[in-house]
Design a protein around this motif. Structure first.
Motif, PDB file in Angstrom:
ATOM      1  N   ARG A  91       3.038   1.307   6.377  1.00  0.00           N
ATOM      2  CA  ARG A  91       4.387   0.973   6.864  1.00  0.00           C
ATOM      3  C   ARG A  91       4.296  -0.070   7.973  1.00  0.00           C
ATOM      4  O   ARG A  91       5.083  -1.019   8.024  1.00  0.00           O
ATOM      5  CB  ARG A  91       5.097   2.231   7.360  1.00  0.00           C
ATOM      6  N   ASP A  92       3.311   0.092   8.868  1.00  0.00           N
ATOM      7  CA  ASP A  92       3.130  -0.872   9.959  1.00  0.00           C
ATOM      8  C   ASP A  92       2.685  -2.233   9.414  1.00  0.00           C
ATOM      9  O   ASP A  92       3.121  -3.286   9.907  1.00  0.00           O
ATOM     10  CB  ASP A  92       2.094  -0.352  10.961  1.00  0.00           C
ATOM     11  N   ILE A  93       1.819  -2.219   8.421  1.00  0.00           N
ATOM     12  CA  ILE A  93       1.374  -3.473   7.796  1.00  0.00           C
ATOM     13  C   ILE A  93       2.566  -4.227   7.235  1.00  0.00           C
ATOM     14  O   ILE A  93       2.730  -5.447   7.446  1.00  0.00           O
ATOM     15  CB  ILE A  93       0.353  -3.195   6.678  1.00  0.00           C
ATOM     16  N   GLN A  94       3.445  -3.525   6.513  1.00  0.00           N
ATOM     17  CA  GLN A  94       4.603  -4.180   5.900  1.00  0.00           C
ATOM     18  C   GLN A  94       5.570  -4.715   6.946  1.00  0.00           C
ATOM     19  O   GLN A  94       6.179  -5.769   6.763  1.00  0.00           O
ATOM     20  CB  GLN A  94       5.307  -3.177   4.969  1.00  0.00           C
ATOM     21  N   SER A  95       5.697  -4.027   8.056  1.00  0.00           N
ATOM     22  CA  SER A  95       6.552  -4.506   9.145  1.00  0.00           C
ATOM     23  C   SER A  95       5.996  -5.804   9.734  1.00  0.00           C
ATOM     24  O   SER A  95       6.740  -6.767   9.977  1.00  0.00           O
ATOM     25  CB  SER A  95       6.652  -3.429  10.229  1.00  0.00           C
ATOM     26  N   SER A  97      10.896  -3.587   4.259  1.00  0.00           N
ATOM     27  CA  SER A  97      10.800  -4.327   5.514  1.00  0.00           C
ATOM     28  C   SER A  97      11.500  -5.680   5.477  1.00  0.00           C
ATOM     29  O   SER A  97      12.094  -6.101   6.482  1.00  0.00           O
ATOM     30  CB  SER A  97       9.326  -4.522   5.898  1.00  0.00           C
ATOM     31  N   PHE A  98      11.469  -6.387   4.349  1.00  0.00           N
ATOM     32  CA  PHE A  98      12.129  -7.688   4.291  1.00  0.00           C
ATOM     33  C   PHE A  98      13.650  -7.533   4.239  1.00  0.00           C
ATOM     34  O   PHE A  98      14.377  -8.391   4.751  1.00  0.00           O
ATOM     35  CB  PHE A  98      11.628  -8.502   3.095  1.00  0.00           C
ATOM     36  N   PHE A  99      14.136  -6.466   3.643  1.00  0.00           N
ATOM     37  CA  PHE A  99      15.578  -6.209   3.669  1.00  0.00           C
ATOM     38  C   PHE A  99      16.016  -5.835   5.080  1.00  0.00           C
ATOM     39  O   PHE A  99      17.088  -6.244   5.545  1.00  0.00           O
ATOM     40  CB  PHE A  99      15.946  -5.084   2.700  1.00  0.00           C
ATOM     41  N   ASP A 100      15.178  -5.082   5.782  1.00  0.00           N
ATOM     42  CA  ASP A 100      15.504  -4.684   7.150  1.00  0.00           C
ATOM     43  C   ASP A 100      15.591  -5.894   8.069  1.00  0.00           C
ATOM     44  O   ASP A 100      16.474  -5.969   8.934  1.00  0.00           O
ATOM     45  CB  ASP A 100      14.437  -3.717   7.681  1.00  0.00           C
ATOM     46  N   ASP A 101      14.686  -6.868   7.881  1.00  0.00           N
ATOM     47  CA  ASP A 101      14.630  -8.034   8.773  1.00  0.00           C
ATOM     48  C   ASP A 101      15.512  -9.191   8.318  1.00  0.00           C
ATOM     49  O   ASP A 101      15.971  -9.988   9.145  1.00  0.00           O
ATOM     50  CB  ASP A 101      13.189  -8.523   8.893  1.00  0.00           C
TER      51      ASP A 101
END
Length: 514
Positions: free
Chosen positions: A465-469, A330-334
């Motif tokens: 997955r939602d928590i990490q987002s 998630s941090f790479f995505d954002d």
């Protein structure tokens, strides 16, 4: 001739097998193990860290434990445990027969109830009470039966029972509402603590009265505690210890050779992570989420892993590490690349004065903590957008300082309590988390609670997955890296490959002389 050849082959096999068996001549010889993991407290109600729990898993018993590499807990002090009825809200255990405390008194269900009740009642600021957030009450139904009544469905409760937080103490020797003082331990684990000197050593003798999951106990052990990695390395090179673990310096780890005949080297995957935690409370310079997002745009974890840690750790881009159910990036995505421009844009939008000044704490002697802090300071200040005041703390003071919200940012390693993504949930990002960032998100809390209703843990993946987002957007922490597990021993020590794994159990009883 065929008979002669067969006898010769059997003789060779016999010699090889004999060389791998524990040496009876060394039966009572102490094995010395060195580590930089400190012990916070000898009372299970007052410690929630890797060093303390490593000791607890040897001198105390929990109702359940984990086999090496296992993901489902097995009975230890208990003869059996199971959820009762539907809903995952009532968990019952029956004690194993014949377990006695050092005093000779038989362990009963009342001791188990007492142990869990006092963890919650004492509620130490550096203790494990937060692990039992779903535990409403405990009843001792008879001498051998104990029932846990949960406030909500929690499929992970048995995993938590199997940790150091579930250590069973003698109700006659541990005070109900305060931590026990002194350096003695009244446990029923495979070892007896015969001597303890804080920050120096713990001497362990096999417990001849142990009754539990293990078929027997191990060799006498002396655990030696070192203030930092350099001192641990010096002790190893001076042949003062037989086993070195957690943690040798990165430059030493990067040069280890598993083929070296003079020592045994174990390198394995690990679920240990390290995050930069951020104080989100009002009054903190990092309170505004835009300031925290700006920091996320500037941290270069690849550079950190390559330089400070010399490739002995892997960059981490989310709350949950690789190899654990529900892992994402998630941090790479954002925040896919470092960007001063995007960071500046966020800070301008936030209307804060530049550079943003904040304090950054780290634990002295905790691996490469000082070098890591210097590298992160350099990365953030190179942008011209932040000014970082770095300070190192002794381990116990460090824990108390972050618990009290006295730092704006702090870097801490997290060793999984048990092999499940839940250990990276409430403890790190739930309201009232162990890391005390002040972060609270009702959606995240709901997802954490919702994930616990699934007995089949793979079904909780979407929740995690939602928590990490959400965490990547709110940035109460910035993931830095995921470690590998290294254990080094002399060539005459066997079993070191079983010493430590992702289950959170430190298996000193597996060490043997060859």
């Amino acid at each position: 001739m065929r008979i002669l050849v067969t006898l010769l082959v059997l003789a060779v096999v016999g010699i090889g097998g004999w060389q791998l068996l524990p040496s009876q001549g060394n039966k009572d010889k102490t094995i010395t193990v060195g580590t930089t993991d400190a012990v916070t407290d000898l009372d299970p109600a007052g410690a929630y860290d890797a060093g303390s729990w490593a000791l607890f898993s040897n001198v105390f018993q929990s109702l359940l434990t984990f086999e090496s590499g296992g993901v489902v807990p097995v009975p230890d002090a208990a003869k059996s445990c199971a959820f009762q009825g539907a809903g995952l809200r009532t968990y019952q255990c029956t004690l194993r027969d014949g377990i006695t405390f050092p005093s000779g008194r038989k362990m009963t269900a009342e001791d188990v109830k007492y142990s869990f009740d006092r963890v919650k009642k004492i509620n130490s600021d550096v203790g494990p009470a937060s692990l039992f957030s779903t535990l409403g009450s405990v009843t001792a139904d008879d001498a051998t039966t104990v029932t846990f009544h949960l406030t909500s469905a929690d499929a992970t409760f048995p995993l938590k029972v199997a940790t150091g937080a579930g250590s069973i103490v003698d109700k006659d020797t541990y005070p109900a509402d305060s931590l026990r003082k002194g350096t003695s331990v009244d446990g029923t684990g495979p070892y007896t603590l015969t001597s303890y000197t804080k920050d120096q050593k713990a001497e362990l003798a096999p417990n001849g009265h142990y009754k539990g999951y293990l078929s027997g106990t191990g060799r006498p052990i002396e655990l030696r505690y070192y203030a930092d990695s350099a001192k641990l390395d010096s002790a190893w090179k001076a042949q003062q210890i037989d086993v070195a673990t957690r943690n040798l310096p990165p430059h030493v780890l990067s040069q280890l050779n598993p083929s070296d005949p003079k020592k045994r080297v174990t390198e394995s995957d690990s679920s240990e992570t390290r995050n930069l935690y951020l104080n989100t409370r009002a009054g903190s310079p990092l309170h505004d989420v835009r300031v925290r997002r700006a920091m996320a745009w500037l941290v270069n974890r690849e550079q950190l892993a390559a330089t400070v840690y010399e490739g002995t750790v892997d960059p981490l881009y989310s709350l949950i590490p690789t190899g654990i159910t529900g892992h994402t990036t998630s941090f790479f995505d954002d925040y896919p690349t470092q960007s001063v421009a995007k960071a500046r844009e966020l800070l301008t939008e936030a209307g804060v004065s530049l550079p943003v000044r904040f304090t950054f704490g780290y634990g002295i002697g905790r691996g490469a903590g000082a070098e890591e802090a210097a590298q992160l300071k350099q990365q953030l200040e190179a942008s011209g957008l932040f000014k970082v005041d770095v300070k190192g703390y002794e381990w116990t003071d460090f824990q108390k300082s972050w618990a009290a919200g006295k730092m704006d940012a702090w870097a801490v390693g997290w060793v999984a309590d048990y092999p499940d993504p839940d250990t990276f949930g409430a403890a790190l990002v739930g309201t009232g988390s162990t890391m005390s960032t002040g972060y609270s998100n009702k959606v995240v809390d709901h997802l954490i609670q919702d994930s616990r209703q699934y007995a089949d843990r793979s079904e909780a993946s979407n929740d995690f997955r939602d928590i990490q987002s959400d965490v990547a957007q709110d940035v109460p922490l910035i993931p830095l890296w995921q470690s590998k597990e290294y254990v080094v021993s002399t060539e005459d020590i066997g079993g070191s490959q079983y010493l430590d794994d992702a289950t959170g159990v430190f298996r000193l009883w597996r060490l043997n002389w060859i």
